[in-house]
Design a protein around this motif. Structure first.
Motif, PDB file in Angstrom:
ATOM      1  N   SER A  45       0.824  -1.213   0.000  1.00  0.00           N
ATOM      2  CA  SER A  45       0.000   0.000   0.000  1.00  0.00           C
ATOM      3  C   SER A  45       0.854   1.257   0.000  1.00  0.00           C
ATOM      4  O   SER A  45       0.602   2.200  -0.768  1.00  0.00           O
ATOM      5  N   SER A 102      -4.742  -1.603  -2.258  1.00  0.00           N
ATOM      6  CA  SER A 102      -5.007  -1.893  -0.850  1.00  0.00           C
ATOM      7  C   SER A 102      -6.149  -2.900  -0.710  1.00  0.00           C
ATOM      8  O   SER A 102      -6.118  -3.777   0.162  1.00  0.00           O
ATOM      9  N   PRO A 158      -3.805   3.405  -5.449  1.00  0.00           N
ATOM     10  CA  PRO A 158      -3.457   2.773  -4.164  1.00  0.00           C
ATOM     11  C   PRO A 158      -4.654   2.159  -3.454  1.00  0.00           C
ATOM     12  O   PRO A 158      -4.519   1.161  -2.736  1.00  0.00           O
TER      13      PRO A 158
END
Length: 416
Positions: free
Chosen positions: A111, A161, A157
């Protein structure tokens, strides 16, 4: 005078046996024959062989003989007390730290690296364009475009994630399930088992995230629309949205608790998202407050621990920098940089622990509720005893409708 000497007045004596003859007849030995002691052993009935093994034993006549009791695993094989459920996720880290903490750390690094890889080049590009702008109008237009690009890049991201978080859930469910059976899997073995159910897990995680995003977008859209009206309408709208937000939070807590077992059901029972949602809903019937309280308390403990560890470091770095450079000349820039690096590292470590514990907690609650409602503990005991005795076994975590399938019809154990 004896009874036999008595006679009625004026009558003849009553006839009767002599005393010795009567006593002999009363105690005739022939009426009580002695037991025979020469009976043939073959005439005695043979003891019947048991038709099924008793609890805790191997089948009658098995060449394996006695087997040692199973070694204790991650969880005791009986319905768990509140304290056991509360601290079992932390025991997961201590029992197999390399595989569990390592997976959580990989997820956190993915992440962070994804975010840095996306935003650092973008920020460098935006700053260079703004500095090369000829007038303020061009700079304002560039900054407006930068905000839009920043929001779009946030999707990268977030998506990574989601993928990493879904995979971590699968890994922790497999770790708790195998640890309860007394197994200790390595890093690669955990990842291999979790990968089999990755896509349903990813679908479920995407559904939950999408629902949250839609809810937030709905509230924000209403507030933005209200800004086009008079200030009184804006204030009233904001107050209404706050109350509606509180109601939505209550509904979200209720749905989140009732559907909290979906990842565990997907991984261990091998079903789809819809079936997993129904199973989670049924398993939490009658145990809502216990499940909700456990999830809330563990989340509070983890958040408090993160604040206790990270905040003092940041505060100490700020105080030291202010003491060394009170006028802000830049003399304490090195201390500020070191403080930021240490804070980021601690945040990564705490984030990895938090992710592992929260994912493992869901699996522990799932196993405990199945023990309470479906006698899963008896299935686990039977599985361990048969496995240790070298007998064929089936998947102990299979759904109740398929858990009783005969082992001979399966190509092999579903839970190796």
């Amino acid at each position: 005078m004896s009874d036999h000497d008595w006679q009625a007045p004026g009558g003849a004596p009553a006839p009767g046996p002599a005393p010795d003859a009567a006593r002999s007849a009363r105690f005739d030995p022939s009426a009580f024959p002695p037991p025979s002691v020469e009976a043939s052993p073959s005439a005695l009935p043979a003891p019947a062989a048991p038709t099924s093994p008793m609890y805790g034993q191997v089948p009658y006549g098995s060449p394996l003989g006695w087997t040692p009791p199973p070694k204790p695993g991650l969880l005791p094989l009986h319905p768990l007390g509140f304290g056991t459920v509360l601290w079992a996720p932390f025991k997961v880290l201590r029992r197999n730290p390399a595989a569990t903490f390592g997976t959580g750390l990989v997820v956190q690094l993915v992440s962070v690296v994804a975010m840095l890889a996306v935003f650092i080049p973008f920020m460098v590009f935006v700053v260079s364009r703004v500095e090369s702008a000829t007038d303020s109008a061009d700079a304002d237009a560039l900054m407006s475009g930068a905000i839009g690009g920043f929001l779009l890049l946030m999707l990268v991201p977030i998506a990574l994630s989601l993928i990493a978080g879904a995979f971590l859930q699968g890994v922790m469910v497999v770790e708790v399930a195998s640890g309860t059976l007394g197994e200790r899997l390595r890093f690669a073995a955990l990842w291999k088992r979790a990968a089999k159910r990755f896509w349903p897990l990813l679908g479920w995680t995407a559904m939950v995230t999408g629902a949250i995003v839609v809810a937030f977008a709905f509230f924000i859209a209403i507030i933005v629309v209200a800004t086009f009206f008079d200030p009184v309408t804006v204030i009233v709208t904001i107050l209404v949205m706050i109350l509606a937000g509180l109601g939505a939070a209550v509904v979200a807590a209720w749905l989140g608790t009732k559907l909290s077992l979906v990842p565990s059901v997907i991984v261990l029972e091998g079903v789809g998202i819809g079936t997993a949602m129904k199973r989670s809903w049924r398993l939490t019937d009658g145990f809502f407050w216990r499940t909700f309280g456990t999830l809330l308390l563990v989340g509070f403990i983890l958040n408090l621990a993160a604040q206790v560890v990270v905040q003092p470091v940041s505060l100490i770095g700020t105080i030291v920098a202010a003491i060394i450079d009170p006028t802000g000349t830049g003399a304490a820039i090195a201390i500020t940089v070191v403080t930021m690096i240490v804070t980021v590292i601690l945040s990564l470590l705490i984030g990895a622990i938090t992710a592992v514990v929260q994912a493992a907690l869901v699996a522990v609650i799932y196993i405990d509720l199945r023990m309470r409602t479906e006698a899963l503990d008896l299935e686990l005991v039977r599985h361990i005893e048969q496995r240790d005795a070298g007998l064929p076994v089936t998947d102990p975590y299979a759904a109740p409708s398929t858990a009783t399938a005969p082992a001979s019809t399966a190509a092999g154990p579903a839970w190796p």
